[in-house]
Design a protein around this motif. Structure first.
Motif, PDB file in Angstrom:
ATOM      1  N   UNK A 160     -92.692  39.621  30.816  1.00 52.61           N
ATOM      2  CA  UNK A 160     -93.120  38.185  30.683  1.00 52.61           C
ATOM      3  C   UNK A 160     -92.469  36.657  30.281  1.00 52.61           C
ATOM      4  N   UNK A 161     -92.386  36.901  28.594  1.00 49.03           N
ATOM      5  CA  UNK A 161     -90.911  36.295  27.993  1.00 49.03           C
ATOM      6  C   UNK A 161     -90.048  36.465  28.898  1.00 49.03           C
ATOM      7  N   UNK A 162     -89.495  36.692  28.905  1.00 47.80           N
ATOM      8  CA  UNK A 162     -87.543  36.536  28.839  1.00 47.80           C
ATOM      9  C   UNK A 162     -87.884  35.966  30.020  1.00 47.80           C
ATOM     10  N   UNK A 163     -88.270  36.707  31.159  1.00 40.74           N
ATOM     11  CA  UNK A 163     -88.344  36.139  32.998  1.00 40.74           C
ATOM     12  C   UNK A 163     -88.254  34.837  32.558  1.00 40.74           C
ATOM     13  N   UNK A 164     -89.566  34.545  32.194  1.00 44.71           N
ATOM     14  CA  UNK A 164     -90.108  33.218  32.320  1.00 44.71           C
ATOM     15  C   UNK A 164     -89.602  32.093  31.145  1.00 44.71           C
ATOM     16  N   UNK A 165     -88.577  32.663  29.985  1.00 46.18           N
ATOM     17  CA  UNK A 165     -87.934  32.682  29.685  1.00 46.18           C
ATOM     18  C   UNK A 165     -86.517  31.300  29.977  1.00 46.18           C
ATOM     19  N   UNK A 166     -85.892  31.940  30.878  1.00 53.41           N
ATOM     20  CA  UNK A 166     -84.557  32.236  31.672  1.00 53.41           C
ATOM     21  C   UNK A 166     -84.126  32.768  30.511  1.00 53.41           C
ATOM     22  N   UNK A 167     -84.426  34.278  29.595  1.00 56.84           N
ATOM     23  CA  UNK A 167     -83.933  34.745  29.017  1.00 56.84           C
ATOM     24  C   UNK A 167     -82.996  34.542  27.545  1.00 56.84           C
ATOM     25  N   UNK A 168     -84.415  33.156  27.732  1.00 59.04           N
ATOM     26  CA  UNK A 168     -83.743  32.476  25.885  1.00 59.04           C
ATOM     27  C   UNK A 168     -85.127  33.491  24.973  1.00 59.04           C
ATOM     28  N   UNK A 169     -86.285  33.736  25.207  1.00 60.45           N
ATOM     29  CA  UNK A 169     -87.230  33.996  24.817  1.00 60.45           C
ATOM     30  C   UNK A 169     -87.638  35.538  24.400  1.00 60.45           C
ATOM     31  N   UNK A 170     -87.822  36.310  24.092  1.00 56.41           N
ATOM     32  CA  UNK A 170     -88.542  37.877  23.978  1.00 56.41           C
ATOM     33  C   UNK A 170     -89.454  37.951  23.142  1.00 56.41           C
TER      34      UNK A 170
END
Length: 200
Positions: free
Chosen positions: A163-173
Motif C-alpha cells: 500500500x505505501x509503495x503504490x500510493x506514494x508512487x514509489x517514494x515511501x516504503x
C-alpha cells in the motif's frame, strides 16, 4: 710492400673506404678491424690505418671485394665527421670505457591491465550480500533485500509495504500497517525534487 691507392667518403654514422686493387682474389684478401685500427693486405699490397680518427664498431663494419676495388664500410661508434682516416684526435668515447655507442633509448610505457586490477580488488574484498548491506551491489542487491524482507514478513507487513509503495508512487516504503492503514500514503519525493504525475 706497396700501398694501394685509396679514398673515402663519410656520413655522420658511417665511413666508406675504397681500396683500388684491380683483380683482387677474394680468397687472398685479408682484412682485420679493430676499434682504432684497420688492416688490409693482398699479394704485395698492404694498407694499415692506425690510429683511426674515431672508434669503429667492429661487429657492424664490413667489406666487399669487387673487380676494380675493395669497398670497406666502417660503422662509427659516435656520430660525427672525422675529416681524415687517421689522426690523434681525442676519442669521443674515451670517457665511456664501459659503454658502447651512446644510444637513445625509448622507454615504452607499460599499459595498465584495468581488467586484471579490477578482478584483483574484487577478489580481496568480499562483496556483501543484499541482506547484509542493501547498498552493496546496486539495484540487484536492493531488490534481493526487499524480496527477502517481503517473503519473511507477516500479512500486515506485506500489506503495509504494498500500500505505501503504490500510493506514494514509489517514494515511501513502510512496514507499519497500523500507520499505513489509517489513510492514503502521501507522495514524498526526495529533498530538492518535485513530484509530477505523468498523463497516461
Amino acid at each position: 710492400m706497396a700501398t694501394p691507392r685509396h679514398e673515402f667518403y663519410e656520413t655522420d654514422e658511417n665511413l666508406t673506404l675504397s681500396i683500388f686493387d684491380k683483380g683482387a682474389e677474394p680468397e687472398q684478401v685479408k682484412v682485420s678491424f679493430e676499434p682504432r685500427k684497420f688492416f688490409y693486405s693482398h699479394g704485395d699490397k698492404s694498407l694499415v690505418l692506425e690510429p683511426l680518427k674515431g672508434q669503429i664498431d667492429v661487429e657492424k663494419s664490413s667489406f666487399t671485394v669487387g673487380k676494380v676495388k675493395i669497398e670497406v664500410r666502417f660503422s662509427k661508434m659516435a656520430q660525427g665527421r672525422w675529416g681524415a682516416l687517421t689522426g690523434d684526435a681525442p676519442d669521443p668515447l674515451a670517457a665511456f670505457p664501459t659503454s658502447s655507442a651512446p644510444t637513445t633509448t625509448t622507454v615504452r610505457k607499460q599499459r595498465k591491465n584495468w581488467d586484471g586490477i579490477t578482478t584483483e580488488i574484487l577478489g580481496q574484498d568480499k562483496l556483501l550480500t543484499g541482506d547484509q548491506d542493501p547498498n552493496a551491489g546496486g539495484d540487484a542487491a536492493v531488490n534481493d533485500f526487499f524480496q527477502k524482507l517481503y517473503a519473511d514478513a507477516d500479512e500486515d507487513t506485506r500489506r503495509a509495504m504494498m500500500k505505501s509503495y503504490s500510493e506514494s508512487g514509489g517514494t515511501t516504503l513502510s512496514t507499519n500497517w497500523d500507520e499505513v492503514g489509517k489513510g492514503r500514503v502521501e507522495v514524498k519525493p526526495p529533498e530538492g525534487s518535485e513530484w509530477k504525475k505523468w498523463a497516461a
